[in-house]
Scaffold this motif. Structure first.
Motif, PDB file in Angstrom:
ATOM      1  N   ALA A 171       0.832  -1.211   0.000  1.00 34.39           N
ATOM      2  CA  ALA A 171       0.000   0.000   0.000  1.00 34.39           C
ATOM      3  C   ALA A 171       0.865   1.259   0.000  1.00 34.39           C
ATOM      4  N   VAL A 172       2.088   1.131   0.495  1.00 35.66           N
ATOM      5  CA  VAL A 172       3.011   2.275   0.541  1.00 35.66           C
ATOM      6  C   VAL A 172       4.377   1.812   0.033  1.00 35.66           C
ATOM      7  N   VAL A 173       4.976   2.621  -0.817  1.00 33.67           N
ATOM      8  CA  VAL A 173       6.350   2.375  -1.261  1.00 33.67           C
ATOM      9  C   VAL A 173       7.132   3.655  -1.015  1.00 33.67           C
ATOM     10  N   VAL A 174       8.242   3.545  -0.325  1.00 32.64           N
ATOM     11  CA  VAL A 174       9.123   4.707  -0.185  1.00 32.64           C
ATOM     12  C   VAL A 174      10.238   4.562  -1.210  1.00 32.64           C
ATOM     13  N   SER A 175      10.243   5.476  -2.179  1.00 30.16           N
ATOM     14  CA  SER A 175      11.315   5.523  -3.169  1.00 30.16           C
ATOM     15  C   SER A 175      12.362   6.469  -2.591  1.00 30.16           C
ATOM     16  N   TYR A 176      13.438   5.889  -2.076  1.00 32.50           N
ATOM     17  CA  TYR A 176      14.358   6.680  -1.250  1.00 32.50           C
ATOM     18  C   TYR A 176      15.618   7.079  -2.028  1.00 32.50           C
ATOM     19  N   SER A 177      15.813   8.372  -2.196  1.00 31.85           N
ATOM     20  CA  SER A 177      16.945   8.876  -2.986  1.00 31.85           C
ATOM     21  C   SER A 177      18.228   8.864  -2.166  1.00 31.85           C
ATOM     22  N   ILE A 178      19.199   8.143  -2.673  1.00 29.66           N
ATOM     23  CA  ILE A 178      20.494   8.067  -1.994  1.00 29.66           C
ATOM     24  C   ILE A 178      21.543   7.912  -3.100  1.00 29.66           C
ATOM     25  N   GLY A 179      22.135   9.054  -3.495  1.00 33.33           N
ATOM     26  CA  GLY A 179      22.951   9.072  -4.702  1.00 33.33           C
ATOM     27  C   GLY A 179      24.440   8.949  -4.480  1.00 33.33           C
ATOM     28  N   THR A 180      24.882   9.059  -3.234  1.00 32.75           N
ATOM     29  CA  THR A 180      26.317   9.015  -2.952  1.00 32.75           C
ATOM     30  C   THR A 180      26.517   8.706  -1.466  1.00 32.75           C
ATOM     31  N   ASP A 181      27.676   8.125  -1.135  1.00 34.23           N
ATOM     32  CA  ASP A 181      28.009   7.987   0.291  1.00 34.23           C
ATOM     33  C   ASP A 181      29.113   8.976   0.689  1.00 34.23           C
ATOM     34  N   HIS A 182      29.394   9.940  -0.185  1.00 34.87           N
ATOM     35  CA  HIS A 182      30.368  10.998   0.139  1.00 34.87           C
ATOM     36  C   HIS A 182      29.608  12.160   0.783  1.00 34.87           C
ATOM     37  N   ASP A 183      29.757  12.318   2.076  1.00 32.18           N
ATOM     38  CA  ASP A 183      29.041  13.415   2.736  1.00 32.18           C
ATOM     39  C   ASP A 183      29.463  14.786   2.197  1.00 32.18           C
ATOM     40  N   GLU A 184      30.724  14.872   1.776  1.00 28.88           N
ATOM     41  CA  GLU A 184      31.158  16.201   1.293  1.00 28.88           C
ATOM     42  C   GLU A 184      30.433  16.569  -0.008  1.00 28.88           C
ATOM     43  N   LEU A 185      30.024  15.571  -0.798  1.00 25.35           N
ATOM     44  CA  LEU A 185      29.240  15.885  -2.003  1.00 25.35           C
ATOM     45  C   LEU A 185      27.818  16.281  -1.623  1.00 25.35           C
ATOM     46  N   ILE A 186      27.253  15.582  -0.634  1.00 24.81           N
ATOM     47  CA  ILE A 186      25.900  15.952  -0.188  1.00 24.81           C
ATOM     48  C   ILE A 186      25.917  17.393   0.337  1.00 24.81           C
ATOM     49  N   ARG A 187      26.929  17.707   1.137  1.00 20.25           N
ATOM     50  CA  ARG A 187      27.018  19.079   1.698  1.00 20.25           C
ATOM     51  C   ARG A 187      27.182  20.128   0.603  1.00 20.25           C
ATOM     52  N   ALA A 188      27.923  19.751  -0.446  1.00 17.93           N
ATOM     53  CA  ALA A 188      28.217  20.735  -1.498  1.00 17.93           C
ATOM     54  C   ALA A 188      27.063  20.909  -2.477  1.00 17.93           C
ATOM     55  N   ARG A 191      21.335  21.663  -0.095  1.00 12.59           N
ATOM     56  CA  ARG A 191      21.439  22.670   0.971  1.00 12.59           C
ATOM     57  C   ARG A 191      21.005  22.151   2.333  1.00 12.59           C
ATOM     58  N   ALA A 192      19.987  21.269   2.356  1.00  7.09           N
ATOM     59  CA  ALA A 192      19.354  21.012   3.658  1.00  7.09           C
ATOM     60  C   ALA A 192      18.894  19.566   3.828  1.00  7.09           C
ATOM     61  N   THR A 193      19.611  18.625   3.275  1.00  5.55           N
ATOM     62  CA  THR A 193      19.153  17.232   3.329  1.00  5.55           C
ATOM     63  C   THR A 193      20.033  16.416   4.276  1.00  5.55           C
ATOM     64  N   PRO A 194      19.558  15.242   4.702  1.00  3.44           N
ATOM     65  CA  PRO A 194      20.368  14.415   5.601  1.00  3.44           C
ATOM     66  C   PRO A 194      21.622  13.863   4.911  1.00  3.44           C
ATOM     67  N   LEU A 195      22.648  13.650   5.730  1.00  6.63           N
ATOM     68  CA  LEU A 195      23.886  13.051   5.215  1.00  6.63           C
ATOM     69  C   LEU A 195      23.692  11.539   5.039  1.00  6.63           C
ATOM     70  N   PHE A 196      24.723  10.883   4.505  1.00  7.95           N
ATOM     71  CA  PHE A 196      24.593   9.469   4.128  1.00  7.95           C
ATOM     72  C   PHE A 196      24.168   8.574   5.300  1.00  7.95           C
ATOM     73  N   GLY A 197      24.837   8.718   6.442  1.00  2.86           N
ATOM     74  CA  GLY A 197      24.528   7.850   7.587  1.00  2.86           C
ATOM     75  C   GLY A 197      23.080   7.995   8.032  1.00  2.86           C
ATOM     76  N   GLN A 198      22.573   9.204   7.987  1.00  6.91           N
ATOM     77  CA  GLN A 198      21.168   9.430   8.388  1.00  6.91           C
ATOM     78  C   GLN A 198      20.215   8.811   7.373  1.00  6.91           C
ATOM     79  N   ARG A 199      20.606   8.840   6.116  1.00  4.90           N
ATOM     80  CA  ARG A 199      19.730   8.237   5.092  1.00  4.90           C
ATOM     81  C   ARG A 199      19.690   6.725   5.261  1.00  4.90           C
ATOM     82  N   MET A 200      20.863   6.137   5.559  1.00  2.00           N
ATOM     83  CA  MET A 200      20.867   4.679   5.776  1.00  2.00           C
ATOM     84  C   MET A 200      20.008   4.351   6.999  1.00  2.00           C
ATOM     85  N   LYS A 201      20.096   5.199   8.009  1.00  2.00           N
ATOM     86  CA  LYS A 201      19.292   4.993   9.223  1.00  2.00           C
ATOM     87  C   LYS A 201      17.800   5.066   8.875  1.00  2.00           C
TER      88      LYS A 201
END
Ligand code: SF4
Length: 309
Positions: A171-188, A191-201
């Protein structure tokens, strides 16, 4: 200067805006899924614009996807102008009550992240769904996010486990975007999304609650340990993955040209078809080729993921 500010400045030759400006909108929250691939009936957005401010986001490069004020002439406003829709909950309740969502496949949402909305709002939407009679419930809600939907894991699970779509899918599908495990790329780049470890969590918490999750490695960036991440997904019982490389000159959802030029200068391998094929092979060393979906087929699969699984 933060890493994000430095990339923003390279793209637009402007300083990053100091704040996100929030306004209001009277726009409808649910629309027919016109122009989408088969299988989706409706789309839902509870705000106009997205405060995540991902510099690679395809939305501001599509003139029909968002109003000009949300994106600015070059895309420089994207992430800094957001309009929250009025009366989201009463409108959603009215749609449910009028049987307009019954047995529908709803995509929530490709043009603003649903979990960049206030926590009280997403929580209340699940509560309205839980309270709705079974015959008024959608067949499927596909939640597209890179934030923390696990804040609602208990309610999502309560709803999903009490709803039995007639096609026997979730009934529910979460399509979860996780494009890299480099936190420095996520930060760059975001602007305001969780880092890799939080996404895995987030993915782990959703899976532990028994919620269907399909990770989407999109846009596909650099990985320190791609195989390790995919093995973890398998250990969490995730049946398949989807991915999308940065896109230029395709029919739809292209990466903004300024970001493509930046990648050409700084990370040319991300646009290199040979490198991309290698990454696909690596993904297929963990998930079989029929479970590493790409592009339009990957997106279409979300409407009925049980067919792949
Ligand atoms: S979270 Fe999604 S919709 Fe929002 S800016 Fe990032 S890529 Fe775009």
């Amino acid at each position: 200067m933060s890493a994000y500010d430095a990339v923003y400045n390279q793209l637009y030759n402007l300083p990053t805006p100091n704040t996100v400006h929030f306004g209001e909108s009277g726009a409808e929250i649910i629309r027919p899924a016109r122009g989408f691939v088969d299988g989706f009936d409706l789309t839902m957005q509870t705000q106009v614009g997205c405060p995540a401010g991902c510099l690679f986001c395809y939305v501001p490069s599509g003139s029909r996807l968002t109003p000009p004020a949300m994106r600015g002439e070059m895309g420089e406003n994207w992430g800094f102008e957001v309009r929250r829709k009025r009366e989201v909950l009463s409108r959603f309740a009215a749609h449910l009550k009028a049987d307009e969502l019954a047995d529908k496949v709803i995509y929530w949402s490709g043009v603003t992240d649903p979990y960049a909305s206030p926590a009280a709002e997403t929580r209340a939407i699940w509560e309205l769904l839980i309270a709705a009679p079974v015959v008024q419930r959608p067949r499927r809600l596909i939640v597209q996010t890179r934030f923390r939907p696990d804040r609602d894991a208990e309610r999502i699970a309560a709803y999903a486990h009490s709803t039995s779509p007639r096609d026997n899918g979730p009934a529910v599908v979460v399509s979860y975007s996780i494009g890299t495990d480099h936190d420095e790329l996520i930060r760059a780049w975001e602007r305001a999304t969780p880092l890799f470890g939080q996404r895995m969590k987030a993915i782990e918490s959703l899976r532990r609650a028994g919620i269907a999750v399909i990770p989407t490695l999109s846009p596909f960036g650099l990985w320190n340990d791609l195989v390790g991440a995919l093995e973890q997904f398998r250990a969490w019982g995730i049946p398949y993955i989807t991915h999308l490389f940065f896109k230029r000159d395709t029919e739809s959802a292209n990466t903004p040209s300024r970001f493509i030029s930046y990648l050409d200068r700084e990370y040319p391998m991300l646009l290199d078809p040979h490198w991309q094929r290698e990454q696909t092979r690596l993904m297929q060393s963990v998930y079989s080729p029929s479970r590493v979906l790409f592009g339009k087929g990957a997106f279409a699969s979300l409407a009925a993921p049980q067919r792949v699984a």
